[in-house]
Write a protein that holds these residues in place. Structure first.
Motif, short mmCIF file in Angstrom:
data_model
loop_
_atom_site.label_atom_id
_atom_site.label_comp_id
_atom_site.label_asym_id
_atom_site.label_seq_id
_atom_site.Cartn_x
_atom_site.Cartn_y
_atom_site.Cartn_z
N LEU A 32 0.85 -1.18 0.00
CA LEU A 32 0.00 0.00 0.00
C LEU A 32 0.89 1.23 0.00
N ALA A 33 0.76 2.06 -1.04
CA ALA A 33 1.60 3.24 -1.18
C ALA A 33 0.74 4.49 -1.04
N GLY A 34 0.77 5.11 0.13
CA GLY A 34 0.05 6.36 0.32
C GLY A 34 -1.44 6.26 0.13
N SER A 35 -2.03 5.14 0.48
CA SER A 35 -3.47 4.94 0.35
C SER A 35 -4.06 4.72 1.74
N ASN A 36 -5.21 5.33 2.00
CA ASN A 36 -5.75 5.38 3.35
C ASN A 36 -7.12 4.71 3.46
N ASN A 37 -7.45 4.35 4.71
CA ASN A 37 -8.77 3.82 5.05
C ASN A 37 -9.12 2.57 4.26
N ASN A 38 -8.14 1.71 4.06
CA ASN A 38 -8.38 0.45 3.35
C ASN A 38 -8.54 -0.69 4.35
N ILE A 39 -9.19 -1.76 3.91
CA ILE A 39 -9.45 -2.93 4.74
C ILE A 39 -8.80 -4.14 4.09
N ILE A 40 -7.96 -4.84 4.86
CA ILE A 40 -7.34 -6.10 4.41
C ILE A 40 -7.76 -7.17 5.40
N THR A 41 -8.54 -8.13 4.93
CA THR A 41 -9.11 -9.09 5.86
C THR A 41 -9.21 -10.48 5.23
N CYS A 42 -8.96 -11.52 6.04
CA CYS A 42 -9.18 -12.91 5.66
C CYS A 42 -8.37 -13.34 4.45
N ASN A 43 -7.16 -12.79 4.29
CA ASN A 43 -6.27 -13.21 3.22
C ASN A 43 -5.24 -14.21 3.74
N THR A 44 -4.65 -14.97 2.84
CA THR A 44 -3.54 -15.87 3.17
C THR A 44 -2.34 -15.47 2.33
N ILE A 45 -1.22 -15.17 3.01
CA ILE A 45 -0.01 -14.74 2.32
C ILE A 45 1.12 -15.67 2.73
N SER A 46 1.76 -16.31 1.75
CA SER A 46 2.80 -17.28 2.11
C SER A 46 3.89 -17.33 1.05
N ASN A 47 5.05 -17.81 1.49
CA ASN A 47 6.19 -18.06 0.60
C ASN A 47 6.61 -16.84 -0.20
N SER A 48 6.50 -15.67 0.42
CA SER A 48 7.02 -14.47 -0.22
C SER A 48 8.51 -14.34 0.12
N HIS A 49 9.17 -13.35 -0.49
CA HIS A 49 10.59 -13.10 -0.24
C HIS A 49 10.78 -12.86 1.25
N ASN A 50 11.74 -13.51 1.87
CA ASN A 50 11.83 -13.45 3.32
C ASN A 50 13.06 -12.70 3.83
N ASN A 51 13.61 -11.78 3.02
CA ASN A 51 14.73 -10.99 3.49
C ASN A 51 14.30 -9.55 3.77
N ASP A 52 14.35 -8.67 2.75
CA ASP A 52 14.05 -7.27 2.96
C ASP A 52 12.58 -6.93 2.81
N ASN A 53 11.82 -7.75 2.14
CA ASN A 53 10.43 -7.40 1.89
C ASN A 53 9.50 -8.04 2.91
N HIS A 54 8.27 -7.58 2.91
CA HIS A 54 7.30 -7.95 3.93
C HIS A 54 6.02 -8.44 3.26
N THR A 55 5.25 -9.21 4.01
CA THR A 55 4.00 -9.69 3.45
C THR A 55 3.05 -8.54 3.15
N ILE A 56 2.90 -7.64 4.12
CA ILE A 56 2.08 -6.45 3.94
C ILE A 56 2.95 -5.24 4.25
N TYR A 57 3.03 -4.31 3.31
CA TYR A 57 3.92 -3.15 3.44
C TYR A 57 3.10 -1.88 3.33
N LYS A 58 3.18 -1.04 4.37
CA LYS A 58 2.49 0.24 4.39
C LYS A 58 3.51 1.34 4.18
#
Length: 227
Positions: free
Chosen positions: A178-204
Motif C-alpha cells: 500500500l503506497a500512500g493509500s488510506n482507510n483500506n481494509i485487508i481481511t481474511c487473506n492468506t499470504i505465504s512463501n514471499s521473499h523473506n529478506n528485505d520485503n514484507h507480506t504487507i507493506y504500508k
C-alpha cells in the motif's frame, strides 16, 4: 386487440436486430450495475460461457478490457476457474470495481519481472470503493525474482478499498503493498512463501488508517511494515 407496446433501452427500440452495449444497459435511471465474466480456454471455457475469453497468453488484456467496459459507476468482473498467465498489471482504475474469483481455483500467475513496484493486481488512479476478493495471486518467484514483484498493489490516493479472501503466494516482493493509500481494509487473506529478506507480506508506505484482520501469514520472516 392492440399490438404490443414498443420498449426501449437508452432510447433504442428493442428488436431482433438491435445491438446493446454495456453503456446502454447502464444508462437508465436508478441503480446502475454491470457484471462481466472472464474465462480461459486453457480450462475448457468457451465464448458461450463468458463475456471475455482468455487463451493463456497475455491474459490481463481480456481482464483489463472487461474493466474498461464497465460504466463509470463501476461493477463486477468475475474470473472463472483456471490459471491466467499475466504479463502486465491488471489495472483497476475505476471507482467501485469488484474483481472476484473462486478462491484458489482462480489463479492469476505472474509471467513478467517488474522494474519498479508493481502488482499482478493494482488499484490505481486514486480509485475508491474497489474490492479484490477470492483470487489466488501466484508470484511465480522461481522464474521472476525481482524485489519489485508484488502480489496486490494499491497506489497513492487509492482509499476506502477492500482486499479480502485472497491467497498471495510465491511473490518475490511484498504480498500486499500500500503506497500512500488510506482507510483500506485487508481481511481474511492468506499470504505465504514471499521473499523473506528485505520485503514484507504487507507493506504500508505513508499509509494511514489500515484495518487488518484474520490474515494468515506463513513461511515469511517479516510480516507487516509501517513506514
Amino acid at each position: 386487440g392492440a399490438g404490443p407496446t414498443s420498449r426501449t433501452v437508452n432510447g433504442k427500440a428493442l428488436s431482433s436486430d438491435i445491438a446493446l452495449t454495456a453503456g446502454d444497459v447502464g444508462a437508465g435511471p436508478g441503480k446502475r450495475t454491470a457484471r462481466f465474466t472472464v474465462g480461459t480456454s486453457t480450462a475448457g471455457w468457451t465464448s458461450a460461457d463468458c463475456d471475455y475469453l482468455c487463451d493463456g497468453t497475455d491474459d490481463q488484456s481480456e481482464i483489463n478490457a472487461a474493466i474498461q467496459a464497465l460504466p463509470s459507476t463501476g461493477g463486477e468482473i468475475v474470473i472463472l476457474d483456471g490459471t491466467y498467465n499475466i504479463t502486465a498489471p491488471i489495472d483497476m482504475n475505476k471507482n467501485n470495481v469488484k474483481l472476484s474469483g473462486n478462491g484458489n481455483a482462480t489463479v492469476l500467475k505472474r509471467m513478467w519481472g517488474s522494474t519498479l513496484q508493481e502488482g499482478v493486481i493494482e488499484i490505481t488512479g486514486a480509485s475508491v470503493g474497489c474490492c479484490v476478493e477470492n483470487l489466488c495471486v501466484d508470484g511465480n518467484r522461481a522464474s521472476y525474482n525481482s524485489i519489485n514483484n508484488c502480489g496486490i498493489y494499491l497506489s497513492s490516493g487509492d482509499n476506502n478499498n477492500t482486499i479480502t479472501g485472497n491467497t498471495c503466494n510465491n511473490n518475490s516482493g511484498n504480498g500486499i503493498y500500500l503506497a500512500g493509500s488510506n482507510n483500506n481494509i485487508i481481511t481474511c487473506n492468506t499470504i505465504s512463501n514471499s521473499h523473506n529478506n528485505d520485503n514484507h507480506t504487507i507493506y504500508k508506505n505513508h499509509t494511514d488508517h489500515l484495518t487488518t484482520s484474520s490474515t494468515t501469514i506463513a513461511n515469511h520472516n517479516n510480516n507487516i511494515r509501517l513506514k
